[in-house]
Design a protein around this motif. Structure first.
Motif, PDB file in Angstrom:
ATOM      1  N   UNK A 281     -49.887   6.088  43.918  1.00 17.99           N
ATOM      2  CA  UNK A 281     -48.460   5.342  44.085  1.00 17.99           C
ATOM      3  C   UNK A 281     -48.017   7.070  44.127  1.00 17.99           C
ATOM      4  N   UNK A 282     -48.052   8.417  44.403  1.00 13.39           N
ATOM      5  CA  UNK A 282     -47.711   9.550  44.127  1.00 13.39           C
ATOM      6  C   UNK A 282     -47.062   9.922  45.387  1.00 13.39           C
ATOM      7  N   UNK A 283     -45.845   8.794  46.035  1.00 13.77           N
ATOM      8  CA  UNK A 283     -45.399   9.210  47.157  1.00 13.77           C
ATOM      9  C   UNK A 283     -44.192  10.075  47.005  1.00 13.77           C
ATOM     10  N   UNK A 284     -44.077  10.898  47.993  1.00 12.90           N
ATOM     11  CA  UNK A 284     -42.933  11.764  48.276  1.00 12.90           C
ATOM     12  C   UNK A 284     -42.824  13.538  46.812  1.00 12.90           C
ATOM     13  N   UNK A 285     -44.066  13.297  46.226  1.00 10.27           N
ATOM     14  CA  UNK A 285     -44.007  13.959  45.522  1.00 10.27           C
ATOM     15  C   UNK A 285     -45.536  14.555  45.604  1.00 10.27           C
ATOM     16  N   UNK A 286     -45.873  16.018  44.278  1.00  4.85           N
ATOM     17  CA  UNK A 286     -46.995  16.120  44.770  1.00  4.85           C
ATOM     18  C   UNK A 286     -48.129  16.154  43.588  1.00  4.85           C
ATOM     19  N   UNK A 287     -49.301  15.572  42.938  1.00  3.82           N
ATOM     20  CA  UNK A 287     -49.905  15.101  41.966  1.00  3.82           C
ATOM     21  C   UNK A 287     -50.830  16.434  41.865  1.00  3.82           C
ATOM     22  N   UNK A 288     -50.974  17.401  40.504  1.00  6.18           N
ATOM     23  CA  UNK A 288     -52.362  17.945  40.224  1.00  6.18           C
ATOM     24  C   UNK A 288     -53.031  17.416  39.221  1.00  6.18           C
ATOM     25  N   UNK A 289     -54.254  16.981  39.575  1.00  9.27           N
ATOM     26  CA  UNK A 289     -54.773  16.687  37.637  1.00  9.27           C
ATOM     27  C   UNK A 289     -56.464  17.516  37.917  1.00  9.27           C
ATOM     28  N   UNK A 290     -56.083  17.199  35.691  1.00 11.79           N
ATOM     29  CA  UNK A 290     -56.669  18.289  35.505  1.00 11.79           C
ATOM     30  C   UNK A 290     -57.378  17.843  34.266  1.00 11.79           C
ATOM     31  N   UNK A 291     -59.455  18.109  33.996  1.00  9.79           N
ATOM     32  CA  UNK A 291     -59.519  17.332  32.874  1.00  9.79           C
ATOM     33  C   UNK A 291     -59.914  18.151  32.206  1.00  9.79           C
ATOM     34  N   UNK A 292     -59.680  17.885  30.866  1.00 10.45           N
ATOM     35  CA  UNK A 292     -59.728  18.168  29.384  1.00 10.45           C
ATOM     36  C   UNK A 292     -60.550  17.369  28.410  1.00 10.45           C
TER      37      UNK A 292
END
Length: 410
Positions: A281-292
């Motif tokens: 669903x991250x259309x037209x934008x960038x997505x960064x996912x980090x774990x914590x």
């Protein structure tokens, strides 16, 4: 409880120790002074080995019989929470914004009490390891200890820990085989697009649609279902988007989401599902996912849980009313991958303030009872080992199955 292992003067000393620790709390990864306080306190018991700097500021105090037998570990946590504690206590936290609001100060005092008892009651077989573990609140400490080469020489065959539990009658115990606490992980999702004038949003790239979709998906799992193998719980903990202005369409957004399941394998699948949904669903934008703040599930070995139950029966400790597994996570679960572990819950009082509440304070009445339960567990293991010794040819030098990281339970 029929009797305690500690004298009145020892209980007084441990109560003073607990309150000293309460006054000087340290957050995860910064527990150097707390570890030193415990080390100095237990040196008077003449342990056979003190291992410092385990996985950071972890401390292991070892009582070794020099004879074959099981290596039995008991664990307490060193760290406090980054929350302002209550004022008005004679021993209130002297560190602004940090307080022992989970009872780790009391857990340390309980384990130190076991050390006082061991000082006068040396194990006749095997070794006893008192582990004061760092960074429990972030989920990093147990794995850091396990990965420390110094810990390999300790190699526990059995491992036990307790956690005080408000809402349970004071001094009662809840324990069971199987899942004891949930696995969990925190996901930080950072969306980056392009800002635009609020009157011309189509000229930018807003993360709002992607963020809204993720929020809706998280909301589907925001109400806890009945506990079971398919249990999934997602909690939206933090949300931020754009800048506080009416003329700017946003370029960035951030969400903190915590996922919980009963097992490690279920958490892995849940995390994959949420991440795949967010990416789609991250259309037209960038997505960064980090774990914590990743916590393994705690799985109680049936034999270890039985030793806890037998100890409580021998001492006349009543069963506490508590639904297992605990929804909250406990990084003691990392130890359950390769040794016989049991995490049990010790009642802090039915009307006691909740954990992580600024009004919470550990009940000092639990210090003697917690230490006595630990001592009775150890006695039971030693008695069982003498009755049913394992042949050395089939097991490690301690007489029980060697520690292995390869048999993580699902």
């Amino acid at each position: 409880m029929s009797e305690h292992i500690l004298t009145d003067s020892q209980i007084a000393a441990l109560t003073h120790l607990r309150r000293r620790l309460h006054q000087a709390p340290e957050i995860s990864g910064a527990e150097a002074a707390s570890a030193d306080t415990i080390s100095q306190f237990l040196r008077a018991t003449f342990p056979d080995q003190i291992v410092e700097g385990l996985g950071g500021h972890g401390l292991a105090v070892v009582y070794d019989s020099g004879q074959p037998g099981p290596n039995v570990m008991f664990r307490a946590e060193l760290d406090a929470l980054p929350i302002q504690g209550q004022a008005g206590l004679d021993y209130a936290s002297q560190t602004p914004g940090v307080a022992h609001l989970c009872g780790h100060d009391g857990h340390m005092a309980i384990l130190a009490g076991l050390g006082l008892w061991l000082g006068g009651n040396r194990p006749a077989i095997g070794r006893v390891i008192l582990l004061f573990q760092p960074a429990e609140e972030t989920g990093a400490g147990a794995r850091a200890v396990l990965n420390d080469p110094k810990f390999a020489t300790l190699r526990p065959d059995w491992a036990f820990a307790l956690h005080n539990m408000p809402g349970m009658a004071l001094g009662t115990v809840a324990v069971g085989a199987g899942p004891a606490s949930c696995a969990s992980v925190g996901l930080r999702l950072r969306f980056q697009g392009r800002e635009a004038h609020a009157s011309l949003p189509e000229t930018g790239a807003s993360p709002a649609p992607a963020l809204a979709a993720v929020m809706a998906e998280v909301a589907r799992h925001a109400t806890a279902p009945p506990m079971g193998p398919d249990f999934r719980l997602a909690t939206l903990c933090h949300l931020n988007m754009g800048v506080p202005a009416f003329g700017i369409a946003p370029a960035q957004a951030e969400a903190f989401v915590t996922l919980r399941t009963v097992s490690d394998s279920a958490l892995e699948r849940f995390e994959q599902d949420i991440c795949a949904f967010a990416q789609a669903h991250a259309k037209g934008v960038t997505l960064e996912i980090t774990r914590h703040d990743h916590f393994n599930a705690t799985h109680n070995d049936p034999q270890a849980a039985t030793h806890v139950s037998r100890a409580c029966t021998a001492l006349g400790v009543q069963n506490g009313e508590f639904a297992l597994p605990m929804r909250a996570s406990e990084d003691f679960g990392a130890f359950s991958a390769g040794t016989r572990t049991a995490l049990f819950f010790l009642g802090a009082g039915e009307g006691h303030p909740a954990l992580h509440n600024r009004d919470y304070d550990f009940p000092d009445a639990l210090i003697a009872s917690g230490g006595t339960i630990f001592a009775q567990i150890l006695t039971g293991i030693h008695d069982e080992t003498r009755k049913h010794p394992h042949p050395k040819a089939a097991f490690g030098s301690s007489g029980v199955a060697p520690f292995s990281r390869s048999d993580r339970r699902p």
